[in-house]
Enzyme design. Sequence first.
Site, PDB file in Angstrom:
ATOM      1  CB  ALA A 179      91.546  -9.451  60.933  1.00 18.79           C
TER       2      ALA A 179
ATOM      3  N   GLY B  13      96.474  -7.682  63.063  1.00 17.74           N
ATOM      4  CA  GLY B  13      96.172  -6.352  62.550  1.00 17.74           C
ATOM      5  C   GLY B  13      96.445  -5.241  63.542  1.00 17.74           C
TER       6      GLY B  13
ATOM      7  CD  GLU C 296      99.074  -6.752  59.403  1.00 19.79           C
ATOM      8  OE1 GLU C 296      99.531  -7.091  58.300  1.00 19.79           O
ATOM      9  OE2 GLU C 296      97.932  -7.070  59.799  1.00 19.79           O
TER      10      GLU C 296
ATOM     11  CD  GLU D 252      99.197 -11.673  61.032  1.00 21.44           C
ATOM     12  OE1 GLU D 252      98.836 -10.491  61.107  1.00 21.44           O
ATOM     13  OE2 GLU D 252     100.268 -12.098  61.565  1.00 21.44           O
TER      14      GLU D 252
END
Length: 262
Positions: free
Chosen positions: A65, A114, A117, A137
């Site tokens: 992100a 991300g 992910e 994270e």
Amino acid sequence: MTEPVLFHVADRIALLTLNRPDKLNALSYALIDALMAALDRIETDPAVRAVILTGAGDRAFSAGADIDEFSTNVADGRAAALRDFVRRGQAMTARLEAFSKPVIAAVNGLAFGGGCEITEAVHLAVASDRASFAKPEIRLGMPPTFGGSQRLPRLVGRKRGLELLLTGDPFPAQRALQIGLVNAVVPHAELLPAARALAQRIIRHGPDAVAAVITAATRGLNMAIGEGLQVEAEQFAALVGSRDLDAGLAAWRERRPPRVSG
């Protein structure tokens, strides 16, 4: 202004490229929105049978992100952070996971946060031997927010998943292959050809059957076995009387390759 997602179609395969190489293809809100729009376009285009998702440049698939952007929402409070950041990211990974056409990640470099992910959510993944992965994270003082706390343990097992989630340590492509996060690791120069070859092996089959397999497997993984079997039966029933199933059965009886529509 540079497009955040590049779109190219050849041989019935759409190549989507996350296009912020100067930011290691960080997932800005504009990039996520552009990716969702591209998926909408692809889903209704019968000429596109599969999707390959990769990153621009040689350094990153996606480093995760855009921290500068989402930290502003965090500063604005819970409601803004959940609305603009978490829900947007979760919608993206859910869309990739449930997409009716096969989505293959071609992981060309860093796949952190991300980016990892996305790799977890897509149906299949091929990694460059230069690729690396991480769930960092926790170093920001938070859990994954785009589905990683749920998908990773389901993919690799609870204890392996928790180790990666709780340490935040990076791991190489071969480790990702060993634990089942990716399907193959190939030399960097062969990444896109390998992803295309995998896509071609899938789209030689009928599009309705491919979509049925994706739906049955993806939905069934999140259900008890009895409910999953019902989904499987529903997907089969929907194909009874279809051109592809009739042609496939006829080809089997006649001992010849099936003729695939679409």
